[in-house]
Design a protein around this motif. Structure first.
Motif: not given
Length: 874
Positions: A478, A481, A797, A801, A860
């Motif tokens: 998180d 991201a 993202n 995760r 990402s």
């Protein structure tokens, strides 16, 4: 064998030297430094030196094989009935006993010190004035071998001193001798050097000398006793031949203990992290964790056994292989168990294990075969120790891969059946009520923990609180991201890479023997001896059996030219070169009666020892008489330098040598330059095209290694990276992911190189090998994440995760378990293990940072297509 290049002419030289001159004596050394004042030439320090010498001569005694082994006795005695007389007309007979341990390179025991200048008589140094009066030159006569009329020394009529053994050089018997303005010498230390006989025998392929070891143990005991008696006067450093085995043996024993501790810590960490604490002792995984470690042990044993079967030698470097396989094996174990735990809990054990193997098995395959091929490429190096280690490592990783996917996977299935039946861990026969174990009644599930429900052999529920590591990985994802964080990550890691590149630009090839010595009295002696006496290392000029000595001596002697070039070389201390040819020429001149040096020869001596005009008296005969006749003036001192085969008539010359001292190099580059210069000066002598005359230093093979090790390092790392790229490309397939993983791996290697330089490490035989090992581990941290990212779907993202919560947990625990083992090595006394600790610490910390932070961010941003989409594309 540690790291010298493969088959070379210099290895043949070493074999020749070892066959003809190796292992003929054991050494002992004592160094004394005064505790008060700066001058060691004082009555007090000389008294202490005399005490060490006399105690060794008088009290060194052991019983061995039914014999009383002592230092030695009177070797030369006057014997009027003997037919051999010396240059002065004195008649001597030679006596030596098998029970005497002292080695003789001349007519007396090989025990060298400045005491010979004073006839080893305390009355001659009991005042400072007497000492100063003697020490007026840095080259002095050995009074102990001068006339006394006691029948024990080589002497001449009229009290003319004819020294039998070598003269005494102050720079060899005292530290930093300095001529004062008063005309006498001072020194910072004194040394007692002595040699003992060697009785090596080969047992189980290894040389051993139990008699020598026993005698030296007594010598060490005497030295330590005398050290206590003179503790207020001098500081003492000492060593004997067995000291190396004793000190390294103690260090190795300590390292074995650390290896055992590492196994226990890894087992504990794996058990803690793999167990499901909420299920009490039913959820404990001590047994399956132990089986994972056992599978790694089987891989180690299989690798050692198979490589030994094929004749690949075992070196001290192999001691780090268990840590490498532990790191890779435990990582694979976490990946497999983590994949199993992430499968659908409503499936049967067989189905869950199959699903886990389809994902984790492929990921383990990618990393394992990348490591295997990387080490196989590393085995093409010319450094024998690295080559063999790479074979050991490649086989070890293969067997680990095999056992993880068979042996360990099978026990994982067995352990899961135990959990389904609510049996306690380890002691799985009793059934536990509500998760408690009959072995440990107090071990029960935590409040609110899930209860395993099984219907028709299928686990129906497995829902409980998330593990902390998974929550941490989710929080990290998180955080990563955020766009600002991604930008910061790229900037920070660019800075880290810049620091690594700067370090790489400063790294150099360097080696220091002190690095390899464990702390102890041996290392203290080496350090003190180098500070006080090291003006360079011994170097010799050798002549081989094939050389035609007689013909060469009658013409423009190639051997004499080589000796002259040897002496004239700027990297050889000219005053240390004393060719046997010069002394032999003097002997021939004396026999011809054309010289009065050192005395006119008596007719009886000439008749016995010369016979120059006799037809059968060939060159070999003359040289043999010069070297072996006890009364030969000066010749007997070269007895260990000229080797004969006495089974032929006349005796055949097998080998000769001229001893000298090489100028000490300031660093490895200077030492390489000195080696090349000395070799070139000898090889370029006209008539020596076949190389029958050569210069040799026992460190030349090591120096040869360092001459090429920088190129070897670049070659090995480059080829390993290339193989990693090819294997990753074949097994991961997606170009974007392959590029990200490879760039990540490249940055890790650059940073390990750069920051190890900042940690005090340079390029040497150990760090080059450890680089390959670190590269093998670093692959795992990146390749697992890269492949797992391709198995996830969704937004970039979200995929990051999921990847970190899934594979990130396994990679983190695999790395941390390795770190636990590596931290144990930080306290090791072994240079190999401490270097391993530093480089693996860098590898793990940098590998985790790049694998869990930089690589997920890059993936990402690139957002490669997942595998299902790739299949659709094709």
């Amino acid at each position: 064998r540690w790291g010298a290049p493969g088959k070379t002419k210099k290895k043949d030289d070493r074999i020749f030297v070892d066959d003809n001159y190796g292992g003929d004596a054991r050494f002992g050394s004592v160094v004394l430094k005064p505790k008060t004042g700066t001058n060691a030439f004082t009555p007090e320090t000389l008294d202490a030196l005399h005490a060490f010498r006399s105690k060794i001569e008088e009290e060194a005694f052991v019983e061995y094989d039914g014999k009383n082994i002592t230092w030695g006795g009177d070797y030369w005695i006057v014997d009027e009935n003997d037919d051999t007389e010396d240059a002065a007309g004195m008649k001597y007979s030679k006596t030596d006993k098998e029970e005497w341990q002292c080695y003789r390179y001349s007519k007396s025991c090989a025990m060298s010190s400045v005491l010979g200048v004073f006839d080893n008589n305390k009355d001659n140094w009991n005042t400072q004035e007497k000492i100063n009066a003697k020490l007026i030159s840095d080259v002095l006569g050995d009074e102990e071998n001068c006339p006394t009329g006691n029948g024990k020394k080589h002497h001449t009529p009229g009290n003319v001193c004819v020294a039998v053994g070598p003269v005494i050089y102050l720079n060899q018997t005292s530290g930093h001798p300095t001529l004062t303005s008063e005309g006498h010498y001072t020194a910072t230390s004194l040394t007692l050097q002595f040699l003992m006989k060697n009785f090596d025998v080969v047992k189980d392929g290894e040389k051993e000398d139990k008699r020598g070891d026993a005698f030296e143990e007594k010598v060490l005991e005497i030295i330590r006793d005398v050290e206590v008696n003179y503790a207020s006067t001098v500081s003492v450093e000492y060593a004997v031949t067995r000291s190396f085995g004793d000190e390294f043996g103690a260090a190795i024993t300590g390292d074995i203990t650390k290896l055992q501790i590492a196994f226990i810590l890894i087992l504990g960490y794996a058990t803690l992290m793999l167990s499901k604490g909420g299920e009490g002792c039913v959820g404990s995984r001590v047994f399956v964790s132990a089986m994972g470690v056992v599978s790694i042990g089987l891989a180690i044993a299989s690798s050692y056994g198979l490589c030994s079967y094929f004749g690949l030698f075992y070196s001290p470097l192999m001691n780090v292989l268990p840590f490498l396989l532990l790191g890779i094996g435990v990582d694979d174990m976490f990946v497999l168990v983590n994949a199993y735990d992430n499968t659908n809990p409503y499936l049967s054990i067989a189905e869950r294990l199959g699903n886990a193997m389809s994902t984790a098995g492929m990921s383990i395959t990618v990393t394992s075969f990348t490591d295997i091929f990387a080490f196989l490429i590393g085995s093409t190096t010319s450094l024998p120790a690295l080559r063999n280690f790479c074979f050991y490592a490649a086989l070890g990783i293969f067997f680990d891969y095999l056992y993880q996917l068979t042996f360990f996977a099978a026990f994982l299935a067995i352990d899961e059946r135990r959990r389904m039946l609510k049996k306690g861990d380890c002691f799985c026969c009793p059934t536990c009520d509500e998760g408690a174990t009959c072995c440990v009644p107090c071990c029960k599930p935590a409040a609110g923990a899930p209860v395993v429900v099984v219907v028709n052999g299928v686990q129906q529920e497995q829902v409980g609180p998330e593990r902390m590591t998974k929550r941490v990985m989710g929080a990290l994802a998180d955080f990563l991201a955020k766009k600002s964080v991604k930008a910061a990550v790229l900037v920070v890691f660019a800075g880290i890479a810049a620091g690594g590149i700067l370090g790489v630009s400063k790294i150099k090839v360097e080696a220091d023997v002190m690095d390899f010595l464990p702390p102890g009295y041996l290392k203290d002696w080496v350090s003190t001896f180098d500070d006080e006496f090291s003006r360079g290392q011994g170097i010799e000029l050798y002549t081989m059996t094939e050389f035609d000595y007689a013909t060469d001596y009658d013409t423009t002697s190639v051997l004499k030219q080589a000796a002259a070039a040897f002496k004239a070389n700027p990297y050889v201390q000219d005053e240390s070169v004393e060719p046997w040819m010069d002394a032999f020429d003097t002997y021939l001149t004396m026999c011809n009666g054309t010289s009065v040096y050192p005395l006119n020869m008596t007719e009886g001596w000439k008749a016995t020892n010369c016979a120059i005009d006799a037809p059968a008296n060939t060159f070999n005969d003359k040289l043999y008489k010069f070297i072996t006749t006890p009364s030969s003036p000066g010749g007997y001192a070269y007895g260990s330098d000229v080797k004969f085969d006495t089974t032929t008539n006349p005796p055949t010359i097998i080998a000769t040598r001229v001893r000298a001292t090489q100028v000490e190099g300031q660093d490895t580059a200077a030492t390489i330059k000195a080696m090349d210069s000395i070799r070139s000066s000898i090889d370029s002598i006209p008539g020596n095209e076949k190389g029958y005359i050569f210069a040799y230093n026992e460190d030349f093979l090591n120096v040869e290694q360092y001459k090429s090790i920088d190129k070897e390092a670049i070659r090995n790392v480059s080829l390993t990276l290339l193989v990693c790229f090819i294997v990753i490309a074949l097994l991961i397939v997606d170009p974007l992911t392959v590029s990200c993983v490879f760039i990540n791996l490249l940055l890790i290697v650059i940073n390990i190189l750069g920051y190890m330089q900042a940690w005090g490490l340079n390029i040497d035989s150990v760090t080059v090998i450890m680089l390959v090992i670190a590269l093998g581990l670093a692959v795992d941290y990146s390749a697992h994440i890269g492949r797992n990212f391709l198995e996830k779907h969704g937004l970039p993202n979200d995929r990051m995760r999921l990847t970190l919560r899934d594979m990130g947990v396994a990679v983190f625990h695999g790395a941390m378990s390795t770190m636990v083992a590596v931290l144990v090595l930080g306290s090791s006394d072994s240079y190999v293990f401490t270097t391993f600790f530093k480089q693996l610490f860098l590898c793990i910390s940098l590998g985790l940072a790049h694998g869990l932070i930089l690589l997920p961010v890059c993936l990402s941003l690139c957002n490669p297509n997942p595998y299902d989409d790739l299949e659709d594309d094709y």
